[in-house]
Design a protein around this motif. Structure first.
Motif, PDB file in Angstrom:
ATOM      1  N   ILE A  72      -0.189   5.999   4.594  1.00 32.34           N
ATOM      2  CA  ILE A  72      -0.260   5.130   3.419  1.00 32.34           C
ATOM      3  C   ILE A  72       1.065   4.375   3.353  1.00 32.34           C
ATOM      4  O   ILE A  72       2.129   4.985   3.231  1.00 32.34           O
ATOM      5  N   LYS A  73       0.990   3.027   3.444  1.00 33.39           N
ATOM      6  CA  LYS A  73       2.208   2.218   3.542  1.00 33.39           C
ATOM      7  C   LYS A  73       2.358   1.273   2.357  1.00 33.39           C
ATOM      8  O   LYS A  73       1.374   0.890   1.715  1.00 33.39           O
ATOM      9  N   VAL A  74       3.596   0.906   2.089  1.00 34.93           N
ATOM     10  CA  VAL A  74       3.891  -0.143   1.108  1.00 34.93           C
ATOM     11  C   VAL A  74       3.368  -1.469   1.665  1.00 34.93           C
ATOM     12  O   VAL A  74       3.544  -1.754   2.847  1.00 34.93           O
ATOM     13  N   VAL A 120       5.939  -8.747  -9.443  1.00 39.54           N
ATOM     14  CA  VAL A 120       4.514  -8.413  -9.515  1.00 39.54           C
ATOM     15  C   VAL A 120       4.311  -6.919  -9.290  1.00 39.54           C
ATOM     16  O   VAL A 120       5.214  -6.208  -8.846  1.00 39.54           O
ATOM     17  N   VAL A 121       3.092  -6.433  -9.611  1.00 38.41           N
ATOM     18  CA  VAL A 121       2.691  -5.059  -9.333  1.00 38.41           C
ATOM     19  C   VAL A 121       1.613  -5.098  -8.249  1.00 38.41           C
ATOM     20  O   VAL A 121       0.612  -5.809  -8.377  1.00 38.41           O
ATOM     21  N   LEU A 122       1.818  -4.360  -7.166  1.00 36.23           N
ATOM     22  CA  LEU A 122       0.890  -4.335  -6.046  1.00 36.23           C
ATOM     23  C   LEU A 122       0.137  -3.015  -6.025  1.00 36.23           C
ATOM     24  O   LEU A 122       0.719  -1.957  -6.249  1.00 36.23           O
ATOM     25  N   GLU A 123      -1.172  -3.077  -5.764  1.00 32.76           N
ATOM     26  CA  GLU A 123      -1.991  -1.875  -5.666  1.00 32.76           C
ATOM     27  C   GLU A 123      -2.147  -1.484  -4.192  1.00 32.76           C
ATOM     28  O   GLU A 123      -2.408  -2.330  -3.345  1.00 32.76           O
ATOM     29  N   VAL A 124      -1.998  -0.191  -3.903  1.00 27.26           N
ATOM     30  CA  VAL A 124      -2.208   0.335  -2.541  1.00 27.26           C
ATOM     31  C   VAL A 124      -3.477   1.177  -2.582  1.00 27.26           C
ATOM     32  O   VAL A 124      -3.545   2.162  -3.325  1.00 27.26           O
ATOM     33  N   VAL A 125      -4.482   0.788  -1.804  1.00 21.71           N
ATOM     34  CA  VAL A 125      -5.781   1.470  -1.850  1.00 21.71           C
ATOM     35  C   VAL A 125      -5.968   2.346  -0.625  1.00 21.71           C
ATOM     36  O   VAL A 125      -5.301   2.174   0.404  1.00 21.71           O
ATOM     37  N   ALA A 126      -6.911   3.280  -0.736  1.00 22.21           N
ATOM     38  CA  ALA A 126      -7.213   4.188   0.373  1.00 22.21           C
ATOM     39  C   ALA A 126      -7.947   3.436   1.471  1.00 22.21           C
ATOM     40  O   ALA A 126      -8.961   2.775   1.199  1.00 22.21           O
ATOM     41  N   PRO A 127      -7.489   3.524   2.720  1.00 24.80           N
ATOM     42  CA  PRO A 127      -8.169   2.831   3.811  1.00 24.80           C
ATOM     43  C   PRO A 127      -9.451   3.536   4.249  1.00 24.80           C
ATOM     44  O   PRO A 127     -10.308   2.934   4.888  1.00 24.80           O
ATOM     45  N   GLU A 138       6.161  -2.070   4.073  1.00 21.36           N
ATOM     46  CA  GLU A 138       5.498  -1.329   5.144  1.00 21.36           C
ATOM     47  C   GLU A 138       6.113   0.056   5.400  1.00 21.36           C
ATOM     48  O   GLU A 138       5.914   0.646   6.461  1.00 21.36           O
ATOM     49  N   GLN A 139       6.854   0.559   4.426  1.00 24.55           N
ATOM     50  CA  GLN A 139       7.390   1.917   4.541  1.00 24.55           C
ATOM     51  C   GLN A 139       6.273   2.924   4.256  1.00 24.55           C
ATOM     52  O   GLN A 139       5.445   2.725   3.374  1.00 24.55           O
ATOM     53  N   VAL A 140       6.239   4.015   5.010  1.00 27.02           N
ATOM     54  CA  VAL A 140       5.234   5.058   4.817  1.00 27.02           C
ATOM     55  C   VAL A 140       5.604   5.868   3.572  1.00 27.02           C
ATOM     56  O   VAL A 140       6.702   6.412   3.472  1.00 27.02           O
ATOM     57  N   ILE A 141       4.681   5.934   2.601  1.00 30.81           N
ATOM     58  CA  ILE A 141       4.957   6.645   1.351  1.00 30.81           C
ATOM     59  C   ILE A 141       4.043   7.845   1.146  1.00 30.81           C
ATOM     60  O   ILE A 141       4.199   8.597   0.196  1.00 30.81           O
ATOM     61  N   GLY A 142       3.073   8.033   2.042  1.00 26.39           N
ATOM     62  CA  GLY A 142       2.157   9.161   1.936  1.00 26.39           C
ATOM     63  C   GLY A 142       1.227   9.189   3.128  1.00 26.39           C
ATOM     64  O   GLY A 142       1.316   8.345   4.034  1.00 26.39           O
ATOM     65  N   SER A 143       0.339  10.173   3.157  1.00 24.88           N
ATOM     66  CA  SER A 143      -0.614  10.257   4.265  1.00 24.88           C
ATOM     67  C   SER A 143      -1.954  10.744   3.740  1.00 24.88           C
ATOM     68  O   SER A 143      -2.042  11.475   2.748  1.00 24.88           O
TER      69      SER A 143
END
Length: 503
Positions: free
Chosen positions: A111-113, A150-157, A176-181
């Motif tokens: 999970i990336k920024v 702005v606020v960006l949403e990161v969704v599950a791929p 693009e930094q990894v923040i989770g998996s």
């Protein structure tokens, strides 16, 4: 051969969208450039048109479904082609999707920024909407990433289980930094009973909601469980942004006695509690910029007052005609904007800025408008204000205010500006010393209109008066220029005819 109907390329910083309205159904004949479906993001509504004449043979994404950029949502066959065989197309697409899912099942997905907007170096992890070990579905919003714009949403791929969170809320991260998996296709580690209850709630509170609704829920601190209590008025009972706004207002206006009845149990009498929350990136940015302005400029403020009766008389006389012609109400800001741009032409130093050891004179007039939003004070820009009529200025200001309220201001809206107008009067401020919006050299503060006794031709009259405050950088603007500028604004406002005749 069937033609694929795809979701358009989404605006920058928009992760996903929602299928809002299908204007056709399977079996309908359509013509080239006919609008087939509306795709809604949290910023705009996009129309998807038919690339050619034909027949809709299948629709794979119904209304309310969350979709990604360039995702296939329907198929268009040649004119006369039967719609029945098209049933195979969705099945084939579904099989391909299942095959793709099986290929990655059990694999670890990072999970990336997202890619950050231009000129934004880093961001902050604002809110994780799921916890490690929870089951998630494809396109479900996992985390909000906040920049100073702005606020960006990161969704599950993929469908799966959130395996770990590497950066907690409040952490500073880069593009693009990894923040989770995510463990794709895995079963949740939570108890089975809990797992059985979760999907139904998730379907209603997350996946079935449009991006704008999800953002509204997050901004108002409404959990998925609480969101299920909101009555949807959209098609098929879906929750709309208006439903969220109505729910928030109803909570705020709930009877005080209900709160007082529960207060003794929740908060003991005499309790002196505190609440500590981290500053948002926008609030930190505002704080730093204001401190820079105070520390790096020789800021002074000069005051004057203006009789608002002439403008108020014009508004009263022409407000209905103006609104009928321009489709927007006639306010005070258009008169102030016009007066400011005319005064800037006469005092170019106030329309200039300092860059190192150079003075940059601008021969255009982009005016920043201070707008209060749920996330803090922002200053979007009205471009080429000198070339706009009162109606165009009112429309431009209204558009910027609405975008600010809804969190839809873009980087372009926020960039530039040679001079700022701020109106503390809408909050009841009688007088203030506004702080310069760097790298600009001055800012005009409007205030509350108040009836006061004034001496007019030797007689006392009660007039609607407003104090004006001009804060300026004394390194660039001399006292004579600042006073002259403010007097010019005052004279133009007290005799609005001069604005129309360019006198």
């Amino acid at each position: 051969m069937a033609t694929e109907i795809k979701v358009p390329v989404l605006p920058e910083s928009v992760a996903d969208a929602s299928v809002a309205t299908w204007h056709v159904k399977v079996g309908d004949s359509v013509s080239r450039d006919q609008n087939l479906v509306d795709i809604e993001t949290d910023k705009v509504v996009l129309e998807v048109v038919a690339p050619e004449d034909g027949v809709i043979t299948s629709i794979s994404s119904p209304e309310g479904e969350t979709v990604l950029a360039e995702q296939v949502i329907a198929l268009l066959g040649e004119a006369g082609e039967a719609a029945a065989p098209a049933a195979a197309a969705p099945a084939q697409a579904q099989a391909a999707q299942q095959e793709q899912t099986q290929q990655v099942e059990g694999e670890k997905v990072e999970i990336k920024v997202p890619v950050l907007p231009e000129s934004v170096a880093d961001a902050t992890v604002a809110t994780w909407h799921v916890q490690a070990g929870e089951a998630v579905s494809r396109d479900q919003n996992l985390v909000d990433i906040e920049t100073d714009k702005v606020v960006l949403e990161v969704v599950a791929p993929e469908d799966g289980v959130l395996e770990e969170i590497l950066h907690d809320e409040g952490a500073t991260v880069t593009a693009e930094q990894v923040i989770g998996s995510l463990k794709a296709g895995a079963a949740p580690s939570a108890p089975a009973a809990k797992a059985e209850e979760a999907p139904a709630a998730s379907d209603e509170s997350s996946d079935a909601l449009s991006p704008s609704v999800r953002r509204a829920l997050a901004e108002n601190g409404i959990s998925a469980e609480e969101a299920s209590k909101i009555k949807g008025t959209g098609e098929k009972g879906r929750i709309t942004k208006e439903d969220v706004d109505a729910y928030v207002k109803s909570k705020a206006s709930a009877p005080a006695k209900a709160q007082s009845a529960s207060a003794p149990a929740a908060v003991p009498a005499g309790d002196r509690s505190q609440k500590r929350v981290p500053m948002t990136r926008l609030r930190k940015t505002i704080a730093n910029r204001l401190l820079d302005a105070k520390n790096s400029t020789a800021m002074l403020t000069t005051f004057n007052e203006v009789n608002m009766k002439p403008i108020m008389d014009i508004r009263k006389k022409y407000k209905d005609i103006f609104e009928e012609k321009h489709g927007v109400r006639l306010g005070f800001m258009s008169f102030f904007t016009k007066a400011v741009t005319e005064a800037l032409k006469r005092y170019p130093a106030i329309n200039a800025s300092i860059d190192g050891d150079d003075i940059v004179y601008h021969n255009f007039f982009d005016v920043s408008m201070a707008v209060s939003t749920p996330r803090g004070l922002v200053t979007p820009v009205l471009r080429d204000a000198d070339q706009l009529g009162l109606g165009e200025i009112e429309k431009g200001i209204r558009e910027l205010a609405l975008k600010g309220r809804d969190g839809k201001l873009t980087m372009d809206d926020m960039t530039g500006g040679n001079f700022t107008i701020t109106n503390g009067g809408v909050f009841g401020s009688l007088i203030s010393t506004p702080i310069i919006n760097l790298p600009q050299s001055a800012i005009l503060g409007m205030h509350k209109i108040q009836d006061r006794p004034m001496a007019v031709n030797g007689k006392v009259e009660i007039l609607p008066m407003m104090y004006l405050a001009l804060s300026y950088d004394h390194r660039l603007v001399d006292g004579k220029e600042s006073v002259g500028f403010l007097v010019t604004v005052k004279e133009l406002l007290e005799d609005p005819t001069r604005l129309l005749l360019d006198l």
